[in-house]
Design a protein around this motif. Structure first.
Motif, short mmCIF file in Angstrom:
data_model
loop_
_atom_site.label_atom_id
_atom_site.label_comp_id
_atom_site.label_asym_id
_atom_site.label_seq_id
_atom_site.Cartn_x
_atom_site.Cartn_y
_atom_site.Cartn_z
N UNK A 274 0.83 -1.21 0.00
CA UNK A 274 0.00 0.00 0.00
C UNK A 274 0.86 1.25 0.00
N UNK A 275 2.04 1.15 0.60
CA UNK A 275 2.98 2.26 0.74
C UNK A 275 4.31 1.87 0.12
N UNK A 276 4.92 2.83 -0.58
CA UNK A 276 6.26 2.63 -1.14
C UNK A 276 7.29 3.26 -0.22
N UNK A 277 8.48 2.67 -0.18
CA UNK A 277 9.56 3.16 0.68
C UNK A 277 10.78 3.48 -0.18
N UNK A 278 11.38 4.64 0.11
CA UNK A 278 12.61 5.04 -0.57
C UNK A 278 13.61 5.51 0.48
N UNK A 279 14.87 5.21 0.25
CA UNK A 279 15.91 5.66 1.17
C UNK A 279 16.46 7.00 0.72
N UNK A 280 16.61 7.92 1.68
CA UNK A 280 17.24 9.21 1.39
C UNK A 280 18.54 9.27 2.17
N UNK A 281 19.64 9.43 1.44
CA UNK A 281 20.96 9.44 2.06
C UNK A 281 21.38 10.87 2.33
N UNK A 282 21.76 11.13 3.58
CA UNK A 282 22.23 12.46 3.96
C UNK A 282 23.73 12.52 3.98
N UNK A 283 24.24 13.60 4.53
CA UNK A 283 25.68 13.78 4.57
C UNK A 283 26.37 12.83 5.52
N UNK A 284 25.63 12.45 6.57
CA UNK A 284 26.23 11.54 7.55
C UNK A 284 25.13 10.76 8.24
N UNK A 285 25.51 9.71 8.91
CA UNK A 285 24.54 8.92 9.66
C UNK A 285 23.78 7.94 8.77
N UNK A 286 22.76 7.34 9.37
CA UNK A 286 21.98 6.32 8.68
C UNK A 286 21.05 6.95 7.67
N UNK A 287 20.73 6.25 6.57
CA UNK A 287 19.78 6.79 5.59
C UNK A 287 18.38 6.86 6.21
N UNK A 288 17.59 7.81 5.71
CA UNK A 288 16.23 8.00 6.22
C UNK A 288 15.23 7.35 5.28
N UNK A 289 14.24 6.70 5.86
CA UNK A 289 13.18 6.07 5.08
C UNK A 289 12.11 7.11 4.75
#
Length: 218
Positions: A197-212
């Protein structure tokens, strides 16, 4: 922002039956019993002072007709009655009832209707105009087997889906819009993603873990 709590008025002249219905309402997440009364007059007095969100009314009351009470009060209502005559059921539907349950009924039946009501209200809330898709979805929630052949969605999941709308949001952002905790939003969004029902994409920032990031599948 707090999750809305739906206030319920029970109108039933048999105090034992009224207590059973009130107990079921108290078990339903997001609902509370505002009051329990025996007569049409008592119900009208409560409504005049503080209208409930939902009325649970019997048909035959000591001083009148529960269906006429529903027709005249302009509130969302279920009829809970032993009256199964076709004329009575049709009259209740014409009066605008959202559900009609024949007594005695299993506790699960009323819990199911209350859950449907909460999900229906989450779809038709707010002040913006509704699209045809939302109107169809609201009616399907109330009267159909569900919007899909998958698992029935909870009121929290409906809130999160409405919060997503056409946006792509993190769990924190969706939680803030829906008025639920971040942990709850993250868990429910993951479940919706597993259902497709929902799609998930990872967003990579400058540091730390990627955000869903979550978005609705159209």
């Amino acid at each position: 922002m707090n999750v809305r709590e739906w206030r319920v008025l029970v109108v039933e002249d048999d105090f034992r039956v009224a207590a059973i219905h009130a107990g079921i309402v108290a078990e339903a997440p997001g609902f509370r019993v505002q009051d329990s009364v025996r007569t049409v007059a008592e119900a009208r007095a409560v409504i005049a002072q503080e209208p409930p969100d939902l009325l649970l009314a019997d048909v035959y009351l000591p001083d009148g007709d529960g269906i006429e009470l529903v027709r005249g009060c302009g509130l969302d209502a279920f009829v809970l009655s032993a009256a199964g005559e076709p004329d009575t059921v049709r009259r209740a539907i014409r009066a605008g009832v959202l559900a009609y349950l024949l007594k005695p009924f299993p506790k699960a039946s009323l819990l199911d209707r209350l859950d449907r009501y909460a999900r229906y209200r989450s779809v038709v809330s707010g002040t913006r105009g509704l699209s045809q898709e939302k109107i169809d979805r609201a009616l399907a929630i109330l009267h159909g087997p569900g919007e899909s052949t998958g698992p029935a969605r909870s009121a929290t999941e409906e809130l999160l889906l409405d919060a997503l709308g056409d946006s792509e949001l993190s769990a924190s952002e969706a939680a803030a819009r829906a008025g639920v905790s971040r942990a709850t939003a993250q868990r429910r969004l993951a479940e919706l993603a597993a259902q497709g029902v929902v799609a998930v994409r990872l967003r990579y920032g400058g540091s730390g873990r990627p955000e869903h990031l979550y978005s609705r599948v159209r």
